[in-house]
Design an enzyme around this catalytic site. Structure first.
Site, PDB file in Angstrom:
ATOM      1  N   GLY A  46       0.645  -1.475   0.005  1.00  0.00           N
ATOM      2  CA  GLY A  46      -0.245   0.223  -0.230  1.00  0.00           C
ATOM      3  C   GLY A  46       0.920   0.548  -0.033  1.00  0.00           C
ATOM      4  CD  GLN A  51       3.428   5.940   2.739  1.00  0.00           C
ATOM      5  OE1 GLN A  51       2.306   5.485   2.237  1.00  0.00           O
ATOM      6  NE2 GLN A  51       4.166   5.307   3.258  1.00  0.00           N
ATOM      7  CB  CYS A  89       4.718   2.075   7.063  1.00  0.00           C
ATOM      8  SG  CYS A  89       4.657   3.784   6.118  1.00  0.00           S
ATOM      9  CG  LEU A  90       6.495   1.321   1.361  1.00  0.00           C
ATOM     10  CD1 LEU A  90       6.147   1.279  -0.323  1.00  0.00           C
ATOM     11  CD2 LEU A  90       7.286   0.039   1.123  1.00  0.00           C
ATOM     12  CG  HIS A 131      -0.709   1.211   7.149  1.00  0.00           C
ATOM     13  ND1 HIS A 131      -0.530   0.866   8.057  1.00  0.00           N
ATOM     14  CD2 HIS A 131      -0.589   2.099   6.458  1.00  0.00           C
ATOM     15  CE1 HIS A 131       1.129   1.490   7.653  1.00  0.00           C
ATOM     16  NE2 HIS A 131       1.280   2.049   6.663  1.00  0.00           N
ATOM     17  CD  GLU A 132      -1.409   2.172   2.698  1.00  0.00           C
ATOM     18  OE1 GLU A 132      -0.917   3.638   2.700  1.00  0.00           O
ATOM     19  OE2 GLU A 132      -0.880   1.085   2.939  1.00  0.00           O
ATOM     20  CG  HIS A 135       0.528   6.500   4.998  1.00  0.00           C
ATOM     21  ND1 HIS A 135       0.618   6.899   6.114  1.00  0.00           N
ATOM     22  CD2 HIS A 135       0.249   5.242   5.181  1.00  0.00           C
ATOM     23  CE1 HIS A 135       2.427   6.296   5.580  1.00  0.00           C
ATOM     24  NE2 HIS A 135       0.849   5.855   5.905  1.00  0.00           N
TER      25      HIS A 135
HETATM   26 NI    NI Z   1       2.823   3.209   5.095  1.00  0.00          NI
END
Ligand code: NI
Length: 164
Positions: A46, A51, A89-90, A131-132, A135
């Site tokens: 995701g 991000q 998380c990226l 999660h997304e 963000h």
């Molecule tokens: Ni994330």
């Protein structure tokens, strides 16, 4: 298409509220393509627009690497149950931590034609959607981690280890 620079934990852009998308322009479509490419390049499941430094309510999810889902202006309509599991998380590469989330969510969202859809998910898909979407409101999973962040690959401490 291009791979965009992923903003890392500590970058203030990750803590900002994102704006609703009112219209999908050619630039929005380019952003969406880039977000998918950036997510797959980083082996993520995701990615949310903040991000890559864009404060718009757009995220992409693909928990199987075969089912890309684009969500514009997503909103959780229903949630139920509970799951606790490891999450990453990226924006925090190489780290993970245990997070408790709803085990089921129903989400409304819009596609690139601004047509409304609903998606239901359980387990990993439900986790990724929650999660997304967080963000987009400037929240990271680190706020919800039980205990400490771990390095990916490091074993979770067992109950016996932590009882002492
Ligand atoms: Ni994330």
């Amino acid at each position: 298409m291009a791979i965009r620079n992923i903003r890392l934990f500590g970058d203030p852009v990750l803590e900002k509220q994102c704006k609703e998308v009112k219209e999908v322009t050619p630039r929005t479509l380019e952003l969406i393509d880039d977000m998918f490419e950036t997510m797959y390049d980083a082996n993520g499941v995701g990615l949310a627009a903040p991000q890559v430094g864009i404060l718009k309510r757009i995220c992409v999810v693909d928990v199987t690497y075969e089912d890309p889902i684009l969500l514009i202006n997503p909103r959780i309509m229903e949630k139920s149950g509970e799951q606790t599991g490891s999450e990453g998380c990226l924006s925090l590469p190489g780290k993970c931590g245990d997070v408790t989330r709803a085990n089921y969510v129903k989400v409304e969202y819009y596609d690139e034609n601004m047509e409304r859809h609903e998606i239901e998910g359980t387990e990993l898909l439900a986790r990724a959607l929650q999660h997304e979407i967080e963000h987009l409101d400037g929240h990271l999973y680190t706020e919800k981690v039980i205990g400490d962040l771990r390095d990916v690959g490091e074993e979770a401490p067992s109950d016996e280890d932590t009882e002492e």
